[in-house]
Design an enzyme around this catalytic site. Structure first.
Site, PDB file in Angstrom:
ATOM      1  N   GLY A  96      11.550 -35.823  -8.725  1.00 54.22           N
ATOM      2  CA  GLY A  96      11.650 -36.123  -9.801  1.00 54.22           C
ATOM      3  C   GLY A  96      11.546 -37.681 -10.265  1.00 54.22           C
ATOM      4  O   GLY A  96      12.159 -38.537  -9.432  1.00 54.22           O
ATOM      5  N   ARG A 147      13.879 -23.804  -4.971  1.00 51.59           N
ATOM      6  CA  ARG A 147      14.898 -23.530  -3.727  1.00 51.59           C
ATOM      7  C   ARG A 147      15.185 -22.133  -3.391  1.00 51.59           C
ATOM      8  O   ARG A 147      15.111 -21.602  -2.175  1.00 51.59           O
ATOM      9  CB  ARG A 147      16.210 -24.210  -4.013  1.00 51.59           C
ATOM     10  N   TRP A 157      20.640 -37.635 -15.471  1.00 53.53           N
ATOM     11  CA  TRP A 157      19.490 -37.023 -14.722  1.00 53.53           C
ATOM     12  C   TRP A 157      18.192 -37.690 -15.372  1.00 53.53           C
ATOM     13  O   TRP A 157      18.193 -38.044 -16.554  1.00 53.53           O
ATOM     14  CB  TRP A 157      19.580 -35.544 -15.028  1.00 53.53           C
ATOM     15  N   GLU A 167       0.939  -1.464  -0.012  1.00 51.11           N
ATOM     16  CA  GLU A 167       0.051   0.029  -0.070  1.00 51.11           C
ATOM     17  C   GLU A 167       0.833   1.226   0.033  1.00 51.11           C
ATOM     18  O   GLU A 167       0.470   2.217  -0.676  1.00 51.11           O
ATOM     19  CB  GLU A 167      -0.887   0.015   1.252  1.00 51.11           C
ATOM     20  N   GLY A 226      14.713 -38.895  -0.532  1.00 47.73           N
ATOM     21  CA  GLY A 226      14.406 -40.152  -1.137  1.00 47.73           C
ATOM     22  C   GLY A 226      12.985 -40.647  -0.572  1.00 47.73           C
ATOM     23  O   GLY A 226      12.299 -39.901   0.104  1.00 47.73           O
TER      24      GLY A 226
END
Length: 368
Positions: A157, A187, A173, A51, A298
């Protein structure tokens, strides 16, 4: 019309992501005769609120009279002294006659008081415009301010068949480069990143922001018996990047002393199922003003965190590959459940693409 300008305020608010914790994301727009004359957002923790930024922006643009203006703000204006003076005082002083608020502030220090102060000053106040969107903007703040515990996002992933590594442990990967960049973005936005000792021993991660520009999160490692190697990337960089290891009284006291001298902070919890008590840990981290955690690592820690009911949402990056293998590690491990009725349920699911990967995010259905 109100929705249009509130959407602008919401877009502005997002510019503060990763920079205002533990404060909320807030955006503000000032409109006069249908035209935007000032806008702003909360840019950094301890800095001017949205504001204030909007009012100053309007003044710098030449506004000398706020009659006939409307202030649109995504969150109820504060009415207490914190890092900055109360926004309600400046709004009243400026002469703005109308304020449209996205949602009431869940902070007990505010919680409707700011709206009441504005109304008592003769200002017309409308509350609840795009309220759902305003709430979705601040899951971290809402969780932390109401529970005093951090908001936890479980990220992983995996392959299309749910594997996080091959049978030989090869995992670099599985996901594409765009997904890895997105993880580094997360992150930089979350106050802390957490993983288990198993991930440290197998991958020796840094848990830093490298692929993109951004601030490094606090690193939290759960390690019941202090098995972490002194030469690991985490320990070696602990003097430069704040690092916390959560352990138990059963850990090696001499190694604890060495870790402390190398810059590591230690938190002790009681044992639960032979491991760090995650519920106790989360409560302790909340008292340390850590409002958000990106949970990586994990399947064992993932299952333990879900079972401990500390996870609020999940974000899975799914690569279009199949790995197979009975012994290949999966996203969620642990003991599992014997019946479907006990399964962790996901709601408010959002599906998107990140490069060649599918991204699924949703909220965990936690008990009331």
């Amino acid at each position: 019309m109100h929705e249009f300008f509130m959407k602008m305020a919401l877009d502005l608010a997002q510019k503060g992501i990763g920079r205002v914790n533990p404060n909320p994301l807030v955006g503000a727009v000032i409109v006069k005769h249908g035209k935007v004359i000032g806008c702003g957002f909360h840019e950094f923790y301890g800095g001017p609120h949205a504001e204030v930024m909007a009012i100053n922006d309007a003044i710098q643009a030449g506004c000398t009279d706020f009659a006939s203006t409307t202030l649109y703000v995504t969150l109820e204006p504060c009415c207490h002294f914190g890092k900055t003076p109360p926004c309600t005082s400046l709004i009243i002083k400026s002469g703005i006659p109308s304020v449209v608020v996205g949602m009431e502030d869940p902070n007990p220090l505010v919680s409707g008081k700011g709206i009441t102060i504005l109304k008592n000053a003769g200002i017309e106040v409308q509350v609840g415009v795009l309220e759902d969107a305003c709430r979705k903007l601040n899951p971290v703040f809402i969780t932390y301010i109401t529970t005093k515990k951090p908001y936890v996002l479980l990220k992983s992933g995996m392959s299309l068949d749910g594997k996080i590594a091959t049978v030989t442990g090869d995992s670099k990967w599985i996901t594409c480069e765009e997904s890895r960049k997105d993880v580094h973005r997360l992150r930089s936005q979350y106050m802390a990143v957490m993983c288990g000792i198993g991930t440290v021993l197998s991958d020796d991660p840094e848990l830093t922001v490298r692929i993109i520009e951004g601030k490094n999160p606090i690193r939290i490692i759960t390690d019941s018996h202090l098995r972490i190697p002194l030469e690991s990337n985490i320990v070696r960089t602990a003097r430069n990047i704040r690092t916390i290891i959560a352990t138990t009284e059963n850990s090696d006291s001499k190694k604890a002393e060495k870790l402390t001298t190398m810059g590591v902070e230690l938190i002790y919890t009681k044992l639960r199922d032979g491991r760090v008590d995650l519920q106790e840990l989360i409560s302790i981290l909340g008292t340390m003003n850590i409002d958000s955690i990106l949970l990586e690592g994990g399947g064992t820690l993932a299952f333990s965190a879900l079972k401990a009911e500390i996870v609020h949402a999940v974000r899975f990056y799914i690569s279009p590959i199949l790995l197979g293998g009975v012994k290949a590690k999966t996203v969620i491990a642990g003991d599992g459940f014997s019946t479907l009725s006990n399964a962790f349920k996901i709601e408010h699911i959002h599906v998107d693409f990140c490069g060649s990967d599918i991204v699924i995010q949703g909220a965990i259905c936690l008990p009331a």
